[in-house]
Enzyme design. Structure first.
Site, PDB file in Angstrom:
ATOM      1  CG  ASP A 268     123.791 115.163  54.404  1.00 13.11           C
ATOM      2  OD1 ASP A 268     122.842 115.704  53.803  1.00 13.11           O
ATOM      3  OD2 ASP A 268     123.812 114.998  55.653  1.00 13.11           O
ATOM      4  CG  HIS A 269     124.092 119.487  54.776  1.00  8.91           C
ATOM      5  ND1 HIS A 269     123.162 120.503  54.700  1.00  8.91           N
ATOM      6  CD2 HIS A 269     123.558 118.543  55.577  1.00  8.91           C
ATOM      7  CE1 HIS A 269     122.118 120.176  55.442  1.00  8.91           C
ATOM      8  NE2 HIS A 269     122.317 118.996  55.976  1.00  8.91           N
TER       9      HIS A 269
ATOM     10  CG  ASP B 186     122.248 123.435  52.783  1.00  8.99           C
ATOM     11  OD1 ASP B 186     121.385 124.280  52.447  1.00  8.99           O
ATOM     12  OD2 ASP B 186     122.570 123.220  53.964  1.00  8.99           O
TER      13      ASP B 186
ATOM     14  CD  GLU C 141     118.095 122.322  53.755  1.00  5.88           C
ATOM     15  OE1 GLU C 141     118.781 121.278  53.738  1.00  5.88           O
ATOM     16  OE2 GLU C 141     118.049 123.095  54.731  1.00  5.88           O
TER      17      GLU C 141
ATOM     18  CG  HIS D 247     120.442 119.522  60.825  1.00  6.19           C
ATOM     19  ND1 HIS D 247     120.135 120.682  60.174  1.00  6.19           N
ATOM     20  CD2 HIS D 247     120.582 118.582  59.869  1.00  6.19           C
ATOM     21  CE1 HIS D 247     120.103 120.455  58.864  1.00  6.19           C
ATOM     22  NE2 HIS D 247     120.374 119.191  58.654  1.00  6.19           N
TER      23      HIS D 247
ATOM     24  N   GLY E 129     116.024 113.786  60.982  1.00  7.09           N
ATOM     25  CA  GLY E 129     115.003 112.758  61.227  1.00  7.09           C
ATOM     26  C   GLY E 129     115.066 112.161  62.628  1.00  7.09           C
TER      27      GLY E 129
ATOM     28  CG  ASN F 238     118.964 113.179  55.499  1.00  5.14           C
ATOM     29  OD1 ASN F 238     118.537 112.410  54.645  1.00  5.14           O
ATOM     30  ND2 ASN F 238     119.627 114.281  55.201  1.00  5.14           N
TER      31      ASN F 238
ATOM     32  CB  THR G 133     121.486 112.809  66.321  1.00  6.04           C
ATOM     33  OG1 THR G 133     121.911 113.978  65.625  1.00  6.04           O
ATOM     34  CG2 THR G 133     121.770 112.983  67.801  1.00  6.04           C
TER      35      THR G 133
HETATM   36 ZN   LIG Z   1     120.951 118.076  57.018  1.00  9.03          ZN
END
Ligand SMILES: [Zn+2]
Length: 276
Positions: free
Chosen positions: A82-83, A104, A134, A174, A204, A225, A228
């Site tokens: 991710d990223h 990203d 992205e 985020h 998300g 995604n 958190t």
């Molecule tokens: Zn992200």
């Protein structure tokens, strides 16, 4: 062995009208609970290693953990970076056995983002790995603001990069700890009208569950995604396990008690994305 690529799970999701959760992992305890939850719900799952995860644990270790879990899983598992911010991040992930990388370039000017993403798609494809890009910056709660995705730019980005999945900025943020945000459905419709690529929503956790469910089943959004929300569930379970016995010091004993609550919280998340 049920290790698969991102394209392997997102193509059927787009065709059949559901979404797959990209779950942000920080370590063994959460990744193991995520796979157990996906097995209980009989859905595929994307295990994601983001910047804070790989700050803590090197990518080759994470790749081995993801692959080990995938080998024993009864559902398809994607090992996803991710990223990734550089081609080097993506190359290390590919060399570490990841089956999917996100590059990203959303902070960069459009032409640069397209050129760099296209080069990473090419590198990933040569290794049999998927690539998510992205277009339109997704901001951070209490930090950098978002720049909404322009549908024309999204069309150009998808066509010129060949990405397997495209993360978009449509009101998502985020690190949101509540679900008060909502996505701009008009902008989503405008983007999906001009491209066939499965769409991804980062941040998300901040999207109301009813909207997650509706869009998973009625739009080209195929990946949400979630970080958190599940980190909060893990933190709550961990705090309660630590506080339950002040004399206990063995961390395996303490961490064991996070498993059942985290599996339950993850199952609730996965249920909103499931196909009929
Ligand atoms: Zn992200």
């Amino acid at each position: 062995m049920t290790l698969v690529t991102l394209a392997d799970v997102l193509k059927p999701a787009l065709r059949e009208g559901h979404a797959v959760a990209g779950l942000v992992t920080l370590g063994w305890e959460d990744m193991r609970a995520y796979v157990a939850a996906a097995e209980a719900e009989a859905v595929p799952v994307i295990l994601q290693a983001g910047p804070s995860c790989r700050d803590h644990t090197p990518l080759p270790v994470l790749g081995a953990m993801f692959r080990h879990l995938a080998e024993g899983a009864s559902v398809p598992v994607v090992a996803h970076l991710d990223h990734g911010y550089t081609a080097e991040d993506c190359r290390i992930a590919i060399d570490s056995g990841f089956t999917s990388v996100m590059f990203d370039g959303s902070r960069k000017p459009l032409a640069e983002n397209i050129d760099e993403t296209a080069a990473i798609v090419e590198m990933a494809r040569a290794a049999g790995v998927s690539c998510e890009g992205e277009i339109g910056f997704v901001g951070y709660s209490g930090g950098e603001g978002s720049a909404g995705t322009d549908p024309d730019e999204a069309e150009q980005f998808a066509r010129q990069t060949g990405v397997d999945a495209m993360a978009i900025s449509v009101g998502n943020v985020h690190l949101q700890q509540d679900k008060q945000g909502g996505l701009d459905e008009d902008r989503i419709r405008a983007i999906e009208a001009v491209t066939q690529v499965p769409l991804v929503i980062h941040g998300g956790s901040g999207v109301p569950v009813a909207q997650r469910r509706a869009l998973a089943h009625g739009s080209a959004i195929c990946k949400f995604n979630i970080g958190t929300e599940l980190r909060m569930a893990f933190g709550t379970a961990l705090r309660s396990a630590v506080n339950s016995d002040p004399d206990r010091f063995d961390r395996v004993q303490i961490l064991r008690e996070t498993h059942t609550p985290l599996v339950a919280a993850t199952r609730t998340v996965l249920q909103a994305f499931k196909g009929a």
